[in-house]
Structure formats: C-alpha cells, structure tokens
Design a protein around this motif. Structure first.
Motif, mmCIF file in Angstrom:
data_model
loop_
_atom_site.group_PDB
_atom_site.id
_atom_site.type_symbol
_atom_site.label_atom_id
_atom_site.label_comp_id
_atom_site.label_asym_id
_atom_site.label_seq_id
_atom_site.Cartn_x
_atom_site.Cartn_y
_atom_site.Cartn_z
ATOM 1 N N TYR A 49 7.616 -17.184 -5.535
ATOM 2 C CA TYR A 49 6.464 -17.383 -5.839
ATOM 3 C C TYR A 49 5.788 -17.909 -5.422
ATOM 4 N N TYR A 50 6.623 -18.391 -4.039
ATOM 5 C CA TYR A 50 5.438 -19.235 -2.373
ATOM 6 C C TYR A 50 4.522 -17.942 -1.972
ATOM 7 N N PHE A 51 5.099 -16.585 -2.075
ATOM 8 C CA PHE A 51 4.843 -14.939 -1.684
ATOM 9 C C PHE A 51 3.108 -14.821 -2.114
ATOM 10 N N ASN A 52 3.106 -15.359 -3.482
ATOM 11 C CA ASN A 52 2.018 -14.807 -4.821
ATOM 12 C C ASN A 52 1.071 -15.944 -3.831
ATOM 13 N N ARG A 53 1.512 -16.647 -3.605
ATOM 14 C CA ARG A 53 0.819 -18.158 -3.886
ATOM 15 C C ARG A 53 -0.338 -17.534 -2.021
ATOM 16 N N ARG A 54 0.677 -18.540 -0.801
ATOM 17 C CA ARG A 54 -0.131 -17.488 -0.026
ATOM 18 C C ARG A 54 -0.331 -16.399 0.150
ATOM 19 N N PHE A 55 -0.361 -15.478 -0.322
ATOM 20 C CA PHE A 55 -0.989 -13.931 -0.642
ATOM 21 C C PHE A 55 -2.271 -13.943 -0.723
ATOM 22 N N LYS A 56 -2.254 -14.738 -1.892
ATOM 23 C CA LYS A 56 -3.550 -14.737 -2.444
ATOM 24 C C LYS A 56 -4.804 -15.988 -2.080
ATOM 25 N N GLN A 57 -4.182 -16.546 -1.481
ATOM 26 C CA GLN A 57 -4.591 -18.011 -0.987
ATOM 27 C C GLN A 57 -5.287 -17.178 0.357
ATOM 28 N N THR A 58 -5.167 -16.339 0.718
ATOM 29 C CA THR A 58 -4.732 -15.760 2.501
ATOM 30 C C THR A 58 -6.325 -14.052 2.382
ATOM 31 N N VAL A 59 -5.686 -13.668 1.311
ATOM 32 C CA VAL A 59 -6.500 -12.789 0.992
ATOM 33 C C VAL A 59 -7.809 -12.264 -0.071
ATOM 34 N N GLY A 60 -6.828 -13.697 -1.897
ATOM 35 C CA GLY A 60 -8.137 -13.499 -1.881
ATOM 36 C C GLY A 60 -7.545 -13.578 -3.759
ATOM 37 N N ILE A 61 -7.522 -12.598 -4.045
ATOM 38 C CA ILE A 61 -6.325 -11.777 -4.812
ATOM 39 C C ILE A 61 -4.753 -11.383 -4.954
ATOM 40 N N SER A 62 -3.868 -11.764 -6.122
ATOM 41 C CA SER A 62 -2.966 -11.734 -6.034
ATOM 42 C C SER A 62 -1.999 -9.390 -5.197
ATOM 43 N N PRO A 63 -0.923 -9.550 -4.795
ATOM 44 C CA PRO A 63 -0.633 -8.745 -4.529
ATOM 45 C C PRO A 63 -0.504 -7.448 -5.753
ATOM 46 N N ALA B 285 1.212 -1.434 0.378
ATOM 47 C CA ALA B 285 -0.065 -0.032 -0.038
ATOM 48 C C ALA B 285 0.771 0.955 -0.049
ATOM 49 N N ARG B 286 2.171 1.242 0.756
ATOM 50 C CA ARG B 286 3.040 2.183 0.569
ATOM 51 C C ARG B 286 4.083 2.373 -0.429
ATOM 52 N N THR B 287 4.196 1.920 -0.543
ATOM 53 C CA THR B 287 5.884 1.735 -1.522
ATOM 54 C C THR B 287 5.061 0.951 -3.297
ATOM 55 N N ASP B 288 6.378 1.573 -4.069
ATOM 56 C CA ASP B 288 6.257 0.694 -5.129
ATOM 57 C C ASP B 288 7.266 -0.508 -5.770
ATOM 58 N N ASP B 289 8.049 -1.019 -3.983
ATOM 59 C CA ASP B 289 9.118 -1.640 -4.627
ATOM 60 C C ASP B 289 8.542 -2.931 -5.185
ATOM 61 N N LYS B 290 9.697 -3.936 -5.685
ATOM 62 C CA LYS B 290 9.648 -4.935 -6.419
ATOM 63 C C LYS B 290 9.140 -6.255 -5.538
ATOM 64 N N LEU B 291 7.563 -6.837 -6.153
ATOM 65 C CA LEU B 291 6.888 -8.102 -4.891
ATOM 66 C C LEU B 291 8.819 -9.129 -4.625
ATOM 67 N N LEU C 234 10.749 -11.137 0.575
ATOM 68 C CA LEU C 234 11.741 -11.131 1.096
ATOM 69 C C LEU C 234 12.318 -10.560 2.769
ATOM 70 N N ASN C 235 11.864 -9.118 2.484
ATOM 71 C CA ASN C 235 11.188 -8.018 3.388
ATOM 72 C C ASN C 235 10.253 -8.631 4.702
ATOM 73 N N VAL C 236 8.897 -9.528 4.480
ATOM 74 C CA VAL C 236 8.178 -10.405 5.230
ATOM 75 C C VAL C 236 9.057 -11.545 5.714
ATOM 76 N N GLY C 237 9.323 -12.088 5.741
ATOM 77 C CA GLY C 237 10.005 -13.439 5.576
ATOM 78 C C GLY C 237 9.756 -13.911 4.371
ATOM 79 N N PHE C 238 9.458 -14.529 3.765
ATOM 80 C CA PHE C 238 9.009 -15.218 2.342
ATOM 81 C C PHE C 238 10.045 -15.278 1.870
ATOM 82 N N ASN C 239 10.921 -16.496 0.821
ATOM 83 C CA ASN C 239 12.073 -16.838 0.727
ATOM 84 C C ASN C 239 11.969 -16.701 -0.739
ATOM 85 N N ASN C 240 10.982 -16.507 -1.279
ATOM 86 C CA ASN C 240 10.630 -16.392 -3.064
ATOM 87 C C ASN C 240 8.878 -15.944 -3.119
#
Length: 529
Positions: free
Chosen positions: A244-258, A225-231, A236-242
C-alpha cells in the motif's frame, strides 16, 4: 603561447587531459574495449580511472597514477565498472591538480554516470564536433572529480562534513533496500542530525528520506519494466515494507500507479495528452484520442488519422470519459474546473515545465512511461540532424537573413531570434540561421521575440528569405488571411520579388515537439539548401 613559453614567462600552465581509451567491463561478459586512438597506453605518464557501476561496490571510484599500484577489494572489482586510461599535456603541472589519494568521492553518482555514459556513447566518434564534444566532456568529468577531492581547505571542518554527506549518499545507493533512518545516515556522516538534514538538502536538493524514496522508486521502475513479479515482491525488494505504501509513494512520485507504469512499458496504457501527442508518438506510443481545434484542425503531420478527435478548445473535457483513459496528461494551461473534470474521469497529471524547453518536457513525459532511454536516443538523433543542417546551411546562406511571419486576417506576427518557443528555437537556435531584425511592435502578451507588424511596417522588412504560415484563428471567412498577398506592400518585398517565400504547415511550425521540430528542419533544408 605554448607550455614551455608560459613557464618561462611565469604564467600558470594550461593543463588538459587526453582520454586514450574507455572500457566497460560487465560482470559475466567480455570487456568492451574502446581504444580511441589505437594505442591503449599504460606507460609512466598514464593515469587510469576505475568507476564501479553496479554490484556491491557501486558508486566507488579509484584513480591509479603512473608507477603506483592499485589495491582494491576483489569483491569490488568483480562488479561491473568503467575503466578509463588517460594522459596529460604536462605531467608536472597535472600533478598539482590530481587528487593525492586512490579512492575518490564522486557524488552525486548519477552525475558521474551521466558523464561516463555520454563519453562511452562517443567512443567511436570520428567527426570533428563529436570528437571535440568527447574531449570537453572528459575535462568536465575530471573537473567534477577534482573539485570534490581537492586537498582540505583552511576550513577543514566544512570539508569533512561535505565528505560525510557524500559518504551517506553512497551508502543510500548501495543499501536502499535496507531499513535506513536519518539518525543512522547522520551518524554515518559524523554530523549532528539537525545539521545533517540541512547539509544533505544543500547537496541534493532534497531531504534524506525524499532522496531515499526516489532511489527506491527508480529501482522499482527497473523491476516493473523487466519482470512480471508481484507488486508486493517488488515493493519489499526495493525497501518498502508494504504494498500500500509503495503504491502511494510511487504514484506521488511518478504520477501513475505501478501497474499503469508496467502496462505503459508494454504499450498498453490508454493515454490522452492534448498538445503532447507529438511526444507520445515519438515514444512509440499512440494516444486513444487526439486534440482537434475548430480553426486549426489536428496535427496531421503525426499521421494519426485513425485516432478519434475531441474538441480541446471547447473547454469541456467530460467527453473524454467515453474513451476510458488510464491517464490524462495535461500541460499547465487550463482552468481548475477542467482539471477537476479530468480527475473525475481518470488519473490526471499536470506538467509544470516551461513549454519552450521541449527537451526537458520530452524527458519528463518519457519518465512517466518508463521510456527515458528512447527519449534520449530520439534527442541525440535530432541534435545530430540539427548540427548537420547548421553546417550545410552556413555554407549555403553566407550571412543572408531570414524572417518568419505568422499571418492571420488581422494580424502579422514576426518571430525573431530573441524568442524561445515554437519557431525561434529551431530556425535561429538549432539550425543557426541569421534572423532579420524586428520591424514591428513588441507583443503586448510580453512574449520575447514576437512582434506585431502593420502592413506599413512591411516596407522595412528586407529579409533575404521569408518563411510564412497562415493562422485562421482570426478569420471570419475562409481565405481572408491570404488577402495580404495581394497588397502592394507585400509584392514589393525583396524576398517576394526574388521568389524566396516559403509557405509551411501551421500546426507543424506552431508546435514545439521533437517530431514537429524535425519536420521544421526538413522544411528549411528543402527551401534553402
């Protein structure tokens, strides 16, 4: 019975605490001091709470009692924190309730922050109800802290385990960016791994890794919401190591992609949300298409005349593909075939919440688009409007009764205060009008508070005021639903004879959105006040 009299009679003292000031100290900014009564007291009977809201000490809570010095790591106190000064009505009685330690457990910390933020939002309250709300919330905060910091019970082992789980929860919030394992968390809590997972779920409702991922996702939302940083950088900043896994977990939790979440924050997400357009507009967004019904039309009260419509009642959602939506948001009310159609078109999310609880549903919708603050502000404004209307109407109505009728060509339905949806929650709940007793037969659809009336039943409908709306769903000819108004049973109603019948818009009153509910209150005040 006052305090001294209760002591003489041997009764347990009634103890309450008075919040004198609340301050928000933000790193790099001047403290926002809010002294509630003009005297930020710090005498022998005063207590202070310090709750660290961000930085390395986030989640820590400290209590300073009268005559005691507080020793806190300077690294912790260089973070942002709340400082609350309070007193008690009976110092001796209060001493038995106050925790006998300086650093307090305050888990889950999200609950602590919820209460603190509400208290801070009420710091300038001057009205009687809001001041009472502030008083109650402060007692709730202290009770929340006292319960989890009470002296060890007879089952000391259980208390130690609970404290260990709380310690691991704080560790997650402070170190979620790091690689954390269940084994490490269990070891930190001092509990066997197999037992730790069960105790953790009892405390939070989730197993440890689910909870950890949710904390990480919430952190990612703020970055998106606050930055234009790369996904990848955000992942990596919030603790996911790649990524792809971040995108998948985010969509499962929130319902839409980052990426879609980020665009939604900028108002660029293309959304279709039939029956939820009210919430979408309230979140300062616009759908790319809105639902339309052959009998009911569309929700004109939303002012979306420039937005194209689609026949939601037709059962075929393939037409939505032409609008190229990024997200289709649906209530849990359709057939599996329709869900499959939508999933072939775009990302599709299904909301499982009960429709009568519009506040919970609104918050869920807002979370999809990263607009929870906007939703909370809208709910607060609505609640204030409802409270004001309720106070005004209580002086005007003086116990007079109200009935609401939904009239079609072959049905008359009365909504009473036993219901939880559409009309009842506003008319009899939020605004607090007195419902006329049911005079018909309970709905066969097993919907509480809805009663089917015959024309003959109208003879016993002696409500002082009538709100009515006309439903064209059952009409075979235009205007047939209004034929009831010519019947002698209708003309003889007390409300009709006294010119106390108020016709209201169908879709405004048959909707459970925050905008429609606000307009219901406007209609009620216009008619009765």
């Amino acid at each position: 019975m006052d305090i001294e009299q209760r002591k003489k009679d041997g009764a347990a003292p009634l103890v309450h605490y008075v919040l004198r000031s609340i301050r928000l100290i933000v790193v790099g900014e001047q403290a926002d001091i809010s002294d509630l009564d003009g005297s930020d007291r710090n005498d022998k009977d005063s207590f202070e709470l310090f709750i660290v809201t961000s930085g390395t000490g986030q989640g820590k809570c400290y209590l300073q009692g009268p005559g005691r010095s507080l020793s806190v790591d300077q690294k912790v106190m260089s973070c942002s924190y709340y400082r609350l000064c309070f007193e008690t009505s009976d110092y001796d009685a209060a001493s038995s309730l106050l925790p006998d330690k300086q650093e307090l457990a305050c888990a889950p910390f999200a609950k602590t922050m919820e209460l603190l933020d509400e208290l801070y939002g009420l710091r300038g309250a001057t009205g009687g109800l809001e001041m009472f709300q502030r008083f109650v919330r402060f007692q709730e905060l202290l009770l929340f802290l006292f319960r989890q910091n009470a002296p060890a019970a007879e089952d000391e082992g259980t208390d130690i385990e609970r404290h260990g789980v709380e310690l691991s929860i704080r560790h997650i919030h402070q170190n979620y960016r790091e690689l954390l394992t269940v084994e490490e968390l269990a070891s930190l809590a001092g509990i066997d791994r197999w037992k730790y997972t069960r105790l953790f779920k009892e405390a939070t409702g989730q197993v440890p890794l689910q909870y950890l991922n949710e904390v990480r996702i919430n952190g990612a939302k703020k970055w998106l919401a606050r930055t234009d940083d790369k996904l990848l950088d955000i992942a990596l900043n919030v603790g996911f190591n790649n990524e792809y896994y971040f995108n998948r977990r985010f969509k499962q939790t929130v319902g839409i992609s980052p990426g879609q979440y980020r665009r939604s924050r900028k108002g660029k997400l293309r959304v279709v949300a039939p029956y939820l357009e009210d919430f979408i507009v309230a979140l300062d967004m616009q759908p790319i298409a809105q639902y339309w019904h052959a009998k009911w039309g569309k929700q004109d009260y939303l002012g979306l005349n420039h937005i194209p419509t689609f026949d939601e009642n037709g059962g075929n959602f393939d037409a939505l593909s032409g609008y190229k939506p990024d997200l289709i948001l649906l209530m849990d009310r359709y057939e599996q075939q329709q869900y499959s159609q939508c999933r072939r078109i775009s990302n599709t999310c299904i909301l499982r919440e009960q429709t009568h609880n519009w506040r919970a549903l609104f918050r869920t919708v807002a979370d999809y688009f990263g607009r929870t603050e906007l939703a909370e502000d809208a709910i607060a404004k609505y609640d204030f409007k409802a409270r004001s209307a309720s106070l005004m109407l209580s002086q005007v109505m003086k116990g007079e009764t109200v009935a609401f009728l939904r009239i079609s060509a072959d049905h008359i339905i009365q909504y009473t205060d036993e219901g939880q949806g559409f009309v009842s929650t506003v008319l009899y709940g939020d605004v607090g009008l007195r419902s006329h007793s049911a005079v018909g037969v309970a709905s066969k659809a097993n919907r509480p508070g809805m009663f089917n009336l015959s024309v003959e039943d109208l003879r016993t409908l002696t409500a002082d005021h009538l709100f009515i709306t006309f439903d064209k769903w059952h009409s075979q000819a235009e205007g047939k639903e209004r034929e009831l108004l010519e019947q002698p049973e209708w003309r003889n109603l007390p409300a009709v004879r006294n010119n106390r019948v108020y016709e209201v818009d169908f879709l405004t009153w048959m909707n459970n959105g925050i905008i429609s509910n606000g307009k219901k209150i406007d209609d009620i005040l216009r008619s009765l006040a």
